[in-house]
Design a protein around this motif. Structure first.
Motif, PDB file in Angstrom:
ATOM      1  N   TYR A  89      -1.224  -1.682  10.807  1.00  0.00           N
ATOM      2  CA  TYR A  89      -1.197  -3.127  10.573  1.00  0.00           C
ATOM      3  C   TYR A  89      -1.528  -3.899  11.860  1.00  0.00           C
ATOM      4  O   TYR A  89      -2.314  -4.851  11.834  1.00  0.00           O
ATOM      5  N   THR A 130      -2.531  11.033   3.416  1.00  0.00           N
ATOM      6  CA  THR A 130      -2.382  10.182   4.600  1.00  0.00           C
ATOM      7  C   THR A 130      -3.111  10.864   5.766  1.00  0.00           C
ATOM      8  O   THR A 130      -3.383  12.059   5.722  1.00  0.00           O
ATOM      9  N   GLY A 131      -3.426  10.056   6.769  1.00  0.00           N
ATOM     10  CA  GLY A 131      -3.973  10.621   7.999  1.00  0.00           C
ATOM     11  C   GLY A 131      -5.466  10.879   7.981  1.00  0.00           C
ATOM     12  O   GLY A 131      -5.993  11.432   8.945  1.00  0.00           O
ATOM     13  N   ARG A 146       3.558   4.757  11.688  1.00  0.00           N
ATOM     14  CA  ARG A 146       2.148   4.879  11.298  1.00  0.00           C
ATOM     15  C   ARG A 146       1.660   3.590  10.644  1.00  0.00           C
ATOM     16  O   ARG A 146       0.595   3.075  10.993  1.00  0.00           O
ATOM     17  N   ILE A 165       0.847  -1.200   0.000  1.00  0.00           N
ATOM     18  CA  ILE A 165       0.000   0.000   0.000  1.00  0.00           C
ATOM     19  C   ILE A 165       0.879   1.244   0.000  1.00  0.00           C
ATOM     20  O   ILE A 165       1.931   1.261   0.645  1.00  0.00           O
ATOM     21  N   ALA A 166       0.471   2.272  -0.711  1.00  0.00           N
ATOM     22  CA  ALA A 166       1.147   3.574  -0.612  1.00  0.00           C
ATOM     23  C   ALA A 166       0.185   4.673  -1.063  1.00  0.00           C
ATOM     24  O   ALA A 166      -0.448   4.572  -2.120  1.00  0.00           O
ATOM     25  N   LEU A 167       0.095   5.691  -0.229  1.00  0.00           N
ATOM     26  CA  LEU A 167      -0.719   6.872  -0.531  1.00  0.00           C
ATOM     27  C   LEU A 167       0.214   8.059  -0.693  1.00  0.00           C
ATOM     28  O   LEU A 167       1.271   8.119  -0.058  1.00  0.00           O
ATOM     29  N   ASN A 184       8.672   3.154  10.372  1.00  0.00           N
ATOM     30  CA  ASN A 184       7.365   3.471   9.784  1.00  0.00           C
ATOM     31  C   ASN A 184       6.283   3.166  10.824  1.00  0.00           C
ATOM     32  O   ASN A 184       5.542   2.187  10.718  1.00  0.00           O
ATOM     33  N   GLY A 203      -6.080   4.553   4.491  1.00  0.00           N
ATOM     34  CA  GLY A 203      -5.279   3.329   4.567  1.00  0.00           C
ATOM     35  C   GLY A 203      -6.083   2.194   5.187  1.00  0.00           C
ATOM     36  O   GLY A 203      -6.089   1.067   4.680  1.00  0.00           O
ATOM     37  N   ARG A 204      -6.782   2.493   6.257  1.00  0.00           N
ATOM     38  CA  ARG A 204      -7.567   1.452   6.942  1.00  0.00           C
ATOM     39  C   ARG A 204      -8.675   0.925   6.027  1.00  0.00           C
ATOM     40  O   ARG A 204      -8.894  -0.288   5.925  1.00  0.00           O
TER      41      ARG A 204
HETATM   42  C1  COA Z   1       1.040   3.733   5.840  1.00  0.00           C
HETATM   43  C2  COA Z   1      -0.244   4.273   5.246  1.00  0.00           C
HETATM   44  C3  COA Z   1      -0.815   3.292   4.239  1.00  0.00           C
HETATM   45  C4  COA Z   1      -1.267   4.442   6.389  1.00  0.00           C
HETATM   46  O1  COA Z   1      -2.475   4.918   5.885  1.00  0.00           O
HETATM   47  P1  COA Z   1      -3.157   6.246   6.478  1.00  0.00           P
HETATM   48  O2  COA Z   1      -4.490   6.383   5.853  1.00  0.00           O
HETATM   49  O3  COA Z   1      -2.221   7.368   6.327  1.00  0.00           O
HETATM   50  O4  COA Z   1      -3.337   5.866   7.991  1.00  0.00           O
HETATM   51  P2  COA Z   1      -3.642   6.893   9.190  1.00  0.00           P
HETATM   52  O5  COA Z   1      -2.970   8.202   9.000  1.00  0.00           O
HETATM   53  O6  COA Z   1      -5.099   6.924   9.392  1.00  0.00           O
HETATM   54  O7  COA Z   1      -2.918   6.256  10.427  1.00  0.00           O
HETATM   55  C5  COA Z   1      -3.101   4.919  10.841  1.00  0.00           C
HETATM   56  C6  COA Z   1      -2.889   4.908  12.325  1.00  0.00           C
HETATM   57  O8  COA Z   1      -1.564   5.366  12.659  1.00  0.00           O
HETATM   58  C7  COA Z   1      -1.635   6.440  13.599  1.00  0.00           C
HETATM   59  N1  COA Z   1      -0.552   7.364  13.301  1.00  0.00           N
HETATM   60  C8  COA Z   1      -0.562   8.403  12.449  1.00  0.00           C
HETATM   61  N2  COA Z   1       0.656   8.986  12.426  1.00  0.00           N
HETATM   62  C9  COA Z   1       1.438   8.305  13.278  1.00  0.00           C
HETATM   63  C10 COA Z   1       2.794   8.401  13.673  1.00  0.00           C
HETATM   64  N3  COA Z   1       3.599   9.348  13.174  1.00  0.00           N
HETATM   65  N4  COA Z   1       3.275   7.509  14.580  1.00  0.00           N
HETATM   66  C11 COA Z   1       2.470   6.526  15.072  1.00  0.00           C
HETATM   67  N5  COA Z   1       1.173   6.365  14.720  1.00  0.00           N
HETATM   68  C12 COA Z   1       0.675   7.247  13.837  1.00  0.00           C
HETATM   69  C13 COA Z   1      -3.020   7.038  13.414  1.00  0.00           C
HETATM   70  O9  COA Z   1      -3.463   7.672  14.590  1.00  0.00           O
HETATM   71  C14 COA Z   1      -3.858   5.837  13.055  1.00  0.00           C
HETATM   72  O10 COA Z   1      -4.245   5.127  14.205  1.00  0.00           O
HETATM   73  P3  COA Z   1      -5.808   5.012  14.583  1.00  0.00           P
HETATM   74  O11 COA Z   1      -6.475   4.378  13.386  1.00  0.00           O
HETATM   75  O12 COA Z   1      -5.800   4.153  15.783  1.00  0.00           O
HETATM   76  O13 COA Z   1      -6.230   6.432  14.829  1.00  0.00           O
HETATM   77  C15 COA Z   1      -0.022   5.667   4.563  1.00  0.00           C
HETATM   78  O14 COA Z   1       0.337   6.596   5.540  1.00  0.00           O
HETATM   79  C16 COA Z   1       1.023   5.642   3.454  1.00  0.00           C
HETATM   80  O15 COA Z   1       0.735   5.253   2.337  1.00  0.00           O
HETATM   81  N6  COA Z   1       2.243   6.068   3.782  1.00  0.00           N
HETATM   82  C17 COA Z   1       3.328   6.219   2.797  1.00  0.00           C
HETATM   83  C18 COA Z   1       3.802   4.900   2.184  1.00  0.00           C
HETATM   84  C19 COA Z   1       3.951   3.791   3.206  1.00  0.00           C
HETATM   85  O16 COA Z   1       4.520   3.964   4.263  1.00  0.00           O
HETATM   86  N7  COA Z   1       3.417   2.606   2.823  1.00  0.00           N
HETATM   87  C20 COA Z   1       3.498   1.424   3.654  1.00  0.00           C
HETATM   88  C21 COA Z   1       4.704   0.637   3.322  1.00  0.00           C
HETATM   89  S1  COA Z   1       4.782  -0.868   4.278  1.00  0.00           S
END
Ligand code: COA
Length: 180
Positions: free
Chosen positions: A148, A109-110, A143, A102-104, A141, A114-115
């Motif tokens: 996950y 993000t946020g 977040r 997955i990648a946004l 990583n 992703g969920r």
């Molecule tokens: C990783 C990714 C898919 C997550 O999707 P997202 O829609 O951004 O997810 P969210 O921002 O809603 O965060 C997910 C959870 O992490 C938490 N979170 C956000 N930023 C955080 C941080 N810096 N540290 C820890 N937790 C964090 C959120 O509170 C949320 O928890 P909750 O659902 O209990 O509230 C997305 O951020 C992304 O594509 N990132 C860039 C590429 C990447 O890292 N891909 C994954 C490779 S394995």
């Protein structure tokens, strides 16, 4: 597999989800290079992402086959990123294992996208008969790891210093699995 198009509202944003089409190849190719430059958390440096539109179109065709899935997401009409899984390996002995990615764009993000994408992927994989979903995430990583774990993935191992960055620092590969 081809997904039914879906619209939903998320934190005040209009979300549109669909399978990728061959004509999306230029958009997906550009996206991969941009997201790779936005974060250290993907597998390549941006300057190493040099796929052609033909290669991207072939990837889309592969991911639309019955046992694979590629969902592309739009937020308020703008392409925001995608998530996918495909079968891990080619033998019957591996046919129960799906490999997830997955990648946004950072901009999207946020907001909880992703969920939503992951829940769809996990449900589809289960329907297709997979019994486990696997992924690799890098140390740092937080977040992604938080997301996950909240969806039931568990860590089962690490490869220390699997990734070395241009600035000389390292990250580990963390292997995670969720039983479906
Ligand atoms: C990783 C990714 C898919 C997550 O999707 P997202 O829609 O951004 O997810 P969210 O921002 O809603 O965060 C997910 C959870 O992490 C938490 N979170 C956000 N930023 C955080 C941080 N810096 N540290 C820890 N937790 C964090 C959120 O509170 C949320 O928890 P909750 O659902 O209990 O509230 C997305 O951020 C992304 O594509 N990132 C860039 C590429 C990447 O890292 N891909 C994954 C490779 S394995």
């Amino acid at each position: 597999m081809i997904l039914k198009e879906e619209k939903l509202t998320l934190n005040g944003h209009e979300i549109f989800l669909r399978s990728a089409k061959p004509e999306d190849a230029p958009m997906l190719k550009d996206y991969l290079k941009i997201v790779s430059g936005e974060t250290r958390f993907l597998s390549k440096e941006a300057d190493e992402v040099n796929i052609t539109e033909e290669q991207e179109a072939a990837f889309i065709e592969k991911m639309n086959r019955p046992r694979n899935m590629l969902i592309i997401a739009f937020v308020d009409g703008e392409y925001a990123g995608n998530c996918s899984f495909d079968v891990q390996g080619e033998s019957r002995r591996n046919a129960h294992r799906a490999d997830f990615g997955i990648a946004l764009f950072q901009k999207f993000t946020g907001i909880g996208l992703g969920r939503i994408l992951m829940e769809k992927a996990l449900n589809r994989a289960k329907e297709l008969g997979y019994t486990q979903m696997e992924l690799t995430v890098v140390s740092g990583n937080e977040r992604a790891q938080k997301l996950y774990k909240s969806l039931g993935f568990e860590e089962y191992g690490r490869l220390p210093n699997a990734n070395k960055y241009d600035d000389g620092t390292f990250s580990d590969d963390i292997f995670m699995v969720k039983k479906l």
